[in-house]
Design a protein around this motif. Sequence first.
Motif, PDB file in Angstrom:
ATOM      1  N   TYR A 312       0.830  -1.207   0.000  1.00  0.00           N
ATOM      2  CA  TYR A 312       0.000   0.000   0.000  1.00  0.00           C
ATOM      3  C   TYR A 312       0.867   1.261   0.000  1.00  0.00           C
ATOM      4  O   TYR A 312       0.602   2.215  -0.733  1.00  0.00           O
ATOM      5  N   THR A 313       1.908   1.253   0.796  1.00  0.00           N
ATOM      6  CA  THR A 313       2.804   2.412   0.867  1.00  0.00           C
ATOM      7  C   THR A 313       3.495   2.640  -0.471  1.00  0.00           C
ATOM      8  O   THR A 313       3.664   3.796  -0.911  1.00  0.00           O
ATOM      9  N   ALA A 314       3.911   1.564  -1.140  1.00  0.00           N
ATOM     10  CA  ALA A 314       4.566   1.698  -2.443  1.00  0.00           C
ATOM     11  C   ALA A 314       3.604   2.286  -3.485  1.00  0.00           C
ATOM     12  O   ALA A 314       3.992   3.135  -4.303  1.00  0.00           O
ATOM     13  N   ILE A 315       2.347   1.851  -3.460  1.00  0.00           N
ATOM     14  CA  ILE A 315       1.351   2.388  -4.388  1.00  0.00           C
ATOM     15  C   ILE A 315       1.167   3.882  -4.137  1.00  0.00           C
ATOM     16  O   ILE A 315       1.182   4.702  -5.080  1.00  0.00           O
ATOM     17  N   CYS A 316       0.996   4.262  -2.888  1.00  0.00           N
ATOM     18  CA  CYS A 316       0.782   5.679  -2.567  1.00  0.00           C
ATOM     19  C   CYS A 316       2.003   6.523  -2.920  1.00  0.00           C
ATOM     20  O   CYS A 316       1.871   7.661  -3.401  1.00  0.00           O
ATOM     21  N   ALA A 317       3.201   5.989  -2.703  1.00  0.00           N
ATOM     22  CA  ALA A 317       4.416   6.725  -3.050  1.00  0.00           C
ATOM     23  C   ALA A 317       4.508   6.939  -4.556  1.00  0.00           C
ATOM     24  O   ALA A 317       4.919   8.020  -5.018  1.00  0.00           O
ATOM     25  N   LYS A 318       4.129   5.932  -5.333  1.00  0.00           N
ATOM     26  CA  LYS A 318       4.148   6.079  -6.790  1.00  0.00           C
ATOM     27  C   LYS A 318       3.128   7.126  -7.226  1.00  0.00           C
ATOM     28  O   LYS A 318       3.403   7.957  -8.099  1.00  0.00           O
ATOM     29  N   LEU A 319       1.945   7.106  -6.634  1.00  0.00           N
ATOM     30  CA  LEU A 319       0.932   8.115  -6.949  1.00  0.00           C
ATOM     31  C   LEU A 319       1.440   9.514  -6.614  1.00  0.00           C
ATOM     32  O   LEU A 319       1.252  10.465  -7.389  1.00  0.00           O
ATOM     33  N   ASP A 320       2.110   9.645  -5.477  1.00  0.00           N
ATOM     34  CA  ASP A 320       2.676  10.946  -5.092  1.00  0.00           C
ATOM     35  C   ASP A 320       3.716  11.411  -6.103  1.00  0.00           C
ATOM     36  O   ASP A 320       3.743  12.575  -6.506  1.00  0.00           O
ATOM     37  N   SER A 321       4.580  10.486  -6.523  1.00  0.00           N
ATOM     38  CA  SER A 321       5.666  10.854  -7.440  1.00  0.00           C
ATOM     39  C   SER A 321       5.129  11.296  -8.799  1.00  0.00           C
ATOM     40  O   SER A 321       5.785  12.054  -9.513  1.00  0.00           O
ATOM     41  N   LEU A 322       3.922  10.830  -9.145  1.00  0.00           N
ATOM     42  CA  LEU A 322       3.310  11.185 -10.424  1.00  0.00           C
ATOM     43  C   LEU A 322       2.332  12.344 -10.291  1.00  0.00           C
ATOM     44  O   LEU A 322       1.607  12.663 -11.240  1.00  0.00           O
ATOM     45  N   ASN A 323       2.321  12.967  -9.104  1.00  0.00           N
ATOM     46  CA  ASN A 323       1.485  14.158  -8.854  1.00  0.00           C
ATOM     47  C   ASN A 323      -0.009  13.892  -9.036  1.00  0.00           C
ATOM     48  O   ASN A 323      -0.755  14.743  -9.544  1.00  0.00           O
ATOM     49  N   ILE A 324      -0.442  12.704  -8.616  1.00  0.00           N
ATOM     50  CA  ILE A 324      -1.863  12.381  -8.650  1.00  0.00           C
ATOM     51  C   ILE A 324      -2.545  13.051  -7.460  1.00  0.00           C
ATOM     52  O   ILE A 324      -2.077  12.923  -6.331  1.00  0.00           O
ATOM     53  N   PRO A 325      -3.620  13.798  -7.677  1.00  0.00           N
ATOM     54  CA  PRO A 325      -4.327  14.446  -6.555  1.00  0.00           C
ATOM     55  C   PRO A 325      -4.744  13.431  -5.498  1.00  0.00           C
ATOM     56  O   PRO A 325      -4.907  12.246  -5.772  1.00  0.00           O
ATOM     57  N   LYS A 326      -4.946  13.942  -4.286  1.00  0.00           N
ATOM     58  CA  LYS A 326      -5.256  13.062  -3.166  1.00  0.00           C
ATOM     59  C   LYS A 326      -6.739  12.999  -2.840  1.00  0.00           C
ATOM     60  O   LYS A 326      -7.123  12.345  -1.850  1.00  0.00           O
ATOM     61  N   SER A 327      -7.578  13.645  -3.634  1.00  0.00           N
ATOM     62  CA  SER A 327      -9.011  13.592  -3.355  1.00  0.00           C
ATOM     63  C   SER A 327      -9.803  13.856  -4.618  1.00  0.00           C
ATOM     64  O   SER A 327      -9.361  14.592  -5.511  1.00  0.00           O
ATOM     65  N   LEU A 328     -10.999  13.258  -4.696  1.00  0.00           N
ATOM     66  CA  LEU A 328     -11.908  13.550  -5.808  1.00  0.00           C
ATOM     67  C   LEU A 328     -12.454  14.962  -5.723  1.00  0.00           C
ATOM     68  O   LEU A 328     -12.906  15.515  -6.730  1.00  0.00           O
ATOM     69  N   ALA A 329     -12.410  15.556  -4.531  1.00  0.00           N
ATOM     70  CA  ALA A 329     -12.852  16.943  -4.396  1.00  0.00           C
ATOM     71  C   ALA A 329     -12.035  17.867  -5.295  1.00  0.00           C
ATOM     72  O   ALA A 329     -12.548  18.878  -5.806  1.00  0.00           O
ATOM     73  N   GLU A 330     -10.769  17.510  -5.513  1.00  0.00           N
ATOM     74  CA  GLU A 330      -9.916  18.324  -6.382  1.00  0.00           C
ATOM     75  C   GLU A 330     -10.354  18.265  -7.837  1.00  0.00           C
ATOM     76  O   GLU A 330      -9.947  19.093  -8.647  1.00  0.00           O
ATOM     77  N   LEU A 331     -11.196  17.277  -8.180  1.00  0.00           N
ATOM     78  CA  LEU A 331     -11.774  17.181  -9.526  1.00  0.00           C
ATOM     79  C   LEU A 331     -13.182  17.771  -9.577  1.00  0.00           C
ATOM     80  O   LEU A 331     -13.834  17.721 -10.622  1.00  0.00           O
ATOM     81  N   GLY A 332     -13.645  18.291  -8.443  1.00  0.00           N
ATOM     82  CA  GLY A 332     -14.966  18.902  -8.404  1.00  0.00           C
ATOM     83  C   GLY A 332     -16.085  17.982  -7.949  1.00  0.00           C
ATOM     84  O   GLY A 332     -17.260  18.364  -8.001  1.00  0.00           O
ATOM     85  N   VAL A 333     -15.751  16.768  -7.510  1.00  0.00           N
ATOM     86  CA  VAL A 333     -16.776  15.829  -7.067  1.00  0.00           C
ATOM     87  C   VAL A 333     -17.299  16.266  -5.694  1.00  0.00           C
ATOM     88  O   VAL A 333     -16.518  16.586  -4.790  1.00  0.00           O
ATOM     89  N   GLU A 334     -18.617  16.262  -5.533  1.00  0.00           N
ATOM     90  CA  GLU A 334     -19.252  16.799  -4.334  1.00  0.00           C
ATOM     91  C   GLU A 334     -19.982  15.725  -3.534  1.00  0.00           C
ATOM     92  O   GLU A 334     -20.503  14.761  -4.089  1.00  0.00           O
ATOM     93  N   HIS A 335     -20.054  15.953  -2.219  1.00  0.00           N
ATOM     94  CA  HIS A 335     -20.750  15.026  -1.338  1.00  0.00           C
ATOM     95  C   HIS A 335     -22.223  14.901  -1.694  1.00  0.00           C
ATOM     96  O   HIS A 335     -22.835  13.848  -1.464  1.00  0.00           O
ATOM     97  N   ALA A 336     -22.795  15.956  -2.232  1.00  0.00           N
ATOM     98  CA  ALA A 336     -24.223  15.940  -2.557  1.00  0.00           C
ATOM     99  C   ALA A 336     -24.593  14.842  -3.537  1.00  0.00           C
ATOM    100  O   ALA A 336     -25.757  14.412  -3.588  1.00  0.00           O
ATOM    101  N   ASP A 337     -23.627  14.360  -4.310  1.00  0.00           N
ATOM    102  CA  ASP A 337     -23.896  13.342  -5.324  1.00  0.00           C
ATOM    103  C   ASP A 337     -23.564  11.929  -4.873  1.00  0.00           C
ATOM    104  O   ASP A 337     -23.680  10.976  -5.658  1.00  0.00           O
ATOM    105  N   ILE A 338     -23.144  11.768  -3.630  1.00  0.00           N
ATOM    106  CA  ILE A 338     -22.698  10.447  -3.174  1.00  0.00           C
ATOM    107  C   ILE A 338     -23.798   9.405  -3.306  1.00  0.00           C
ATOM    108  O   ILE A 338     -23.562   8.285  -3.796  1.00  0.00           O
TER     109      ILE A 338
END
Length: 376
Positions: A312-338
Amino acid sequence: MEYGPGARHELAALCNQFGISRPFIITDQGSLNLPFVAELQHALNAAGLACGLYGGIEPNPTDSTIVAGAQAYQAWDADGIIALGGGSGLDGAKAIALIARQKRCELWAFDFDQPVPTGFRAQDFPPVITLPTTAGTGAETESTAMVTDTRRGIKGCVWHPLARPSAVILDPELTRSLPANLTAWTGFDAIIHALEAYFVPTFNPLSDGAALQALDLLWHSIDTAVQQGQDLEARGKMLIGSCLAGVAFLKGLGLVHALSHMVGATYNTHHGLTNAIILPVVLRFNQAEISPRLKPVAQVLDLPDAEFETFYTAICAKLDSLNIPKSLAELGVEHADIDALATKSLGDPARLTNPRDSSLEQLKTLLAHAIDHARD
């Protein structure tokens, strides 16, 4: 299947082999004005093959655009499809192929969740030659295509077993112009295909082998492909890895895709990026079920042990190194649509092959985590 730098130059010969004299290039909006589109159209025309072009496929193809593409195909009096582009372009072209030549069934009659329409012959569907320009979706070898149903507001899969592509061209030169961010997003999509396919809890050693080989190629090439986009060796490994991962997920996928499909249908987000953000949340949810199968994955990823936390740590580190956002909120996804997203995800076929079953409430919780904070 043709592979190698410059393999696209075999396109005219393949058209002749499959009886295509009026090819019709179908590509996505993002690829339409890129040089290789005009290059291929010119090469086909120069070979005496009158080549048409349709570039209306959206990043998340809609059924209305598929119908428009089929009408454009018919207006050109085409007799074969050249599917060119990323996953959206390939899926759009394959969906168009289902309704371009036959008039018995409309698009959603080919819904993957419904019985396969009978009475068709291979000749009822035009030959399709696929040329992926990203290393991500692995959409080039099968007839399945993801399309947004504009009436229901969901992403669904359409297909027919007799509509598989006739030929595939894997030319890494076509991927060199892909920007670093799209290389990362599509590349991680392929990594997720390999992981989810491998973790599907059914016995399929051929798919598992393809998944692990794909993971090896992708994991060890993605950094170079992102940082040195002109590196043909890295681009080639990514392209082969993506194709193998696409073969592997004939076994099935999992909750990453079940959730991502509906987020993409609602918010028109990039599929690979959405998958990458959601992945850690789903891995944690599946921890107990996937941990016993981690040893081969750990070996491929060169991890010091096969413990879940190490993986799990290796996956997250790779995501970090590729500048993948850490939340869907950063893409505009809202709780109202859950609630709506979870309800739609509950019916996605990929949920059924996830290694752990899930309820509506659990899907809501996963989406909430992914919106707020998908990984540390």
